[in-house]
Each structure stands twice: as C-alpha cells, then as structure tokens.
Design an enzyme around this catalytic site. Structure first.
Site, mmCIF file in Angstrom:
data_model
loop_
_atom_site.group_PDB
_atom_site.id
_atom_site.type_symbol
_atom_site.label_atom_id
_atom_site.label_comp_id
_atom_site.label_asym_id
_atom_site.label_seq_id
_atom_site.Cartn_x
_atom_site.Cartn_y
_atom_site.Cartn_z
ATOM 1 N N PHE A 26 -9.128 5.804 -28.573
ATOM 2 C CA PHE A 26 -9.288 6.536 -29.829
ATOM 3 C C PHE A 26 -10.587 6.063 -30.485
ATOM 4 O O PHE A 26 -10.873 4.874 -30.497
ATOM 5 C CB PHE A 26 -8.085 6.290 -30.743
ATOM 6 C CG PHE A 26 -7.939 7.320 -31.812
ATOM 7 C CD1 PHE A 26 -7.352 8.548 -31.539
ATOM 8 C CD2 PHE A 26 -8.395 7.074 -33.087
ATOM 9 C CE1 PHE A 26 -7.217 9.516 -32.532
ATOM 10 C CE2 PHE A 26 -8.267 8.026 -34.082
ATOM 11 C CZ PHE A 26 -7.678 9.248 -33.805
ATOM 12 N N ALA A 60 -4.901 2.084 -30.690
ATOM 13 C CA ALA A 60 -4.731 0.683 -31.084
ATOM 14 C C ALA A 60 -3.284 0.208 -30.980
ATOM 15 O O ALA A 60 -3.037 -0.958 -30.661
ATOM 16 C CB ALA A 60 -5.253 0.478 -32.504
ATOM 17 N N LEU A 61 -2.327 1.087 -31.235
ATOM 18 C CA LEU A 61 -0.926 0.662 -31.167
ATOM 19 C C LEU A 61 -0.466 0.389 -29.737
ATOM 20 O O LEU A 61 0.530 -0.304 -29.533
ATOM 21 C CB LEU A 61 -0.014 1.693 -31.829
ATOM 22 C CG LEU A 61 -0.106 1.750 -33.349
ATOM 23 C CD1 LEU A 61 0.756 2.879 -33.895
ATOM 24 C CD2 LEU A 61 0.287 0.419 -33.982
ATOM 25 N N GLU A 62 -1.175 0.900 -28.767
ATOM 26 C CA GLU A 62 -0.807 0.671 -27.368
ATOM 27 C C GLU A 62 -1.486 -0.558 -26.768
ATOM 28 O O GLU A 62 -1.137 -0.999 -25.673
ATOM 29 C CB GLU A 62 -1.145 1.908 -26.529
ATOM 30 C CG GLU A 62 -0.295 3.121 -26.826
ATOM 31 C CD GLU A 62 -0.660 3.830 -28.127
ATOM 32 O OE1 GLU A 62 0.280 4.245 -28.847
ATOM 33 O OE2 GLU A 62 -1.864 3.965 -28.448
ATOM 34 N N CYS A 84 -10.796 0.668 -32.551
ATOM 35 C CA CYS A 84 -11.432 1.036 -33.809
ATOM 36 C C CYS A 84 -10.487 1.912 -34.619
ATOM 37 O O CYS A 84 -10.119 3.004 -34.184
ATOM 38 C CB CYS A 84 -12.741 1.775 -33.546
ATOM 39 S SG CYS A 84 -13.583 2.253 -35.064
ATOM 40 N N ILE A 85 -10.119 1.409 -35.786
ATOM 41 C CA ILE A 85 -9.241 2.128 -36.703
ATOM 42 C C ILE A 85 -10.059 2.446 -37.949
ATOM 43 O O ILE A 85 -10.527 1.528 -38.633
ATOM 44 C CB ILE A 85 -8.004 1.281 -37.074
ATOM 45 C CG1 ILE A 85 -7.290 0.804 -35.804
ATOM 46 C CG2 ILE A 85 -7.068 2.074 -37.983
ATOM 47 C CD1 ILE A 85 -6.300 -0.326 -36.057
ATOM 48 N N ILE A 86 -10.249 3.725 -38.223
ATOM 49 C CA ILE A 86 -11.037 4.160 -39.375
ATOM 50 C C ILE A 86 -10.091 4.741 -40.415
ATOM 51 O O ILE A 86 -9.255 5.584 -40.105
ATOM 52 C CB ILE A 86 -12.093 5.205 -38.958
ATOM 53 C CG1 ILE A 86 -13.038 4.600 -37.907
ATOM 54 C CG2 ILE A 86 -12.880 5.686 -40.178
ATOM 55 C CD1 ILE A 86 -14.026 5.595 -37.316
ATOM 56 N N HIS A 92 -1.278 5.952 -42.801
ATOM 57 C CA HIS A 92 -1.327 5.677 -41.363
ATOM 58 C C HIS A 92 -2.316 4.559 -41.019
ATOM 59 O O HIS A 92 -2.055 3.742 -40.139
ATOM 60 C CB HIS A 92 -1.689 6.963 -40.611
ATOM 61 C CG HIS A 92 -1.593 6.848 -39.130
ATOM 62 N ND1 HIS A 92 -0.398 6.670 -38.478
ATOM 63 C CD2 HIS A 92 -2.555 6.869 -38.174
ATOM 64 C CE1 HIS A 92 -0.620 6.590 -37.180
ATOM 65 N NE2 HIS A 92 -1.920 6.705 -36.968
ATOM 66 N N ARG A 131 -20.858 -2.475 -36.752
ATOM 67 C CA ARG A 131 -20.189 -3.662 -36.224
ATOM 68 C C ARG A 131 -19.983 -3.648 -34.710
ATOM 69 O O ARG A 131 -19.655 -4.671 -34.125
ATOM 70 C CB ARG A 131 -18.831 -3.816 -36.916
ATOM 71 C CG ARG A 131 -18.961 -4.211 -38.370
ATOM 72 C CD ARG A 131 -17.705 -3.877 -39.186
ATOM 73 N NE ARG A 131 -17.828 -4.348 -40.553
ATOM 74 C CZ ARG A 131 -18.559 -3.763 -41.491
ATOM 75 N NH1 ARG A 131 -19.250 -2.678 -41.215
ATOM 76 N NH2 ARG A 131 -18.609 -4.270 -42.713
#
Length: 154
Positions: A26, A60-62, A84-86, A92, A131
């Site tokens: 993702f 990310a959860l996996e 990467c979580i935006i 969520h 980053r």
C-alpha cells in the site's frame, strides 16, 4: 529510529548476517523507495544479497503476520518492517498505525528477534517522500546493530 546513525558503533558489520524484509505494498511508490534504500544500505554494511529475503504483503496490518512467520523459521538474524500509512479523513489512520506498530513489537519480543520498524506514519505524501530514503537506510542500520548486539548478549 530518527538519526539511527548517531551514537552507534563506529563500524556496523553485516557480513555474517541474514536479514528479512517485509514490505507493505500500500502506497507502493513510497514503500518501494524505502525498500530500495534499505537493501542498498544492508549491502553497503556487508550483508550479502543472497542473505537478504524480501517479501511483500498488501498493507501495514499484514506486515506483522509475515514477520511472525519469518521469526518462526529462525533463519534470520534480524527482520525489517517497511510500510507507509498516510493520514486520511477517518479514524482508520490511528487504528492502522497503532495496531501495526504494536504487532511488530509483539513479534519481536515474543520471538526474541530484532525488528527494525520503518512503517512510516505521516500526515501527507510529501512527508512520506521526505523520509523514504533516510528511514530505509536507518532501518538497515538498526537491524544490523541489533542483530550484532543480540549475538553479543547470547
């Protein structure tokens, strides 16, 4: 992991290490950059390309489940989590950020294997791009340092 290169041993030697990377797909362009800089740094630290296992998961959860499977194999000196979580408009973001981070830590502690967590949690895409290179390199350095420390402590 901010400034992971500060205060560490002068020389990090990964020449005898086996490292596995779990990369969330993702936000793929960003996580590909994380992976690219991470792998380049691992190789610069002496980890042989044939000793770097790289797998991908949907998000990310996996990541933690794949890390757990790798930890159970006991074939790797260190693991690396990339993602990467935006932030979006809903809760969520908090859920995914908190749960993925806690799960990565849990796997590390339960299996006694160092995991460098470079799952970015950012407000926007610009922050993620700013980053991606540095955090990929930092994750590699943390993995090598912690793998060597765990060997010294055993």
């Amino acid at each position: 992991m901010k400034n992971a290169d500060r205060g560490v041993a002068a020389e990090l030697d990964g020449s005898d290490l086996r490292v596995a990377i779990v990369q969330a797909r993702f936000n793929a362009a960003i996580t590909e950059q994380l992976a690219s800089s991470c792998i380049a740094e691992l190789e610069a630290l002496g980890v042989l390309a044939k000793h770097i296992k790289h797998v991908t998961v949907p998000g990310a959860l996996e990541v933690a489940l794949a890390l757990q499977a790798l930890a159970e194999q006991k074939d790797h000196d260190a693991l690396i989590a990339l993602g990467c979580i935006i932030r979006g408009e809903t809760y969520h973001f908090e859920l995914v950020a908190n749960e993925s981070g806690a799960a990565v830590t849990r796997v590390s502690l339960e299996h006694g294997v160092p995991i460098a967590n470079a799952i970015l949690t950012v407000e926007n895409e610009a922050q993620a791009w700013a980053r991606a290179d540095e955090k990929g390199r930092d994750a590699a350095r943390v993995a090598v340092e912690m793998a060597n420390l765990m060997e010294d402590l055993s």
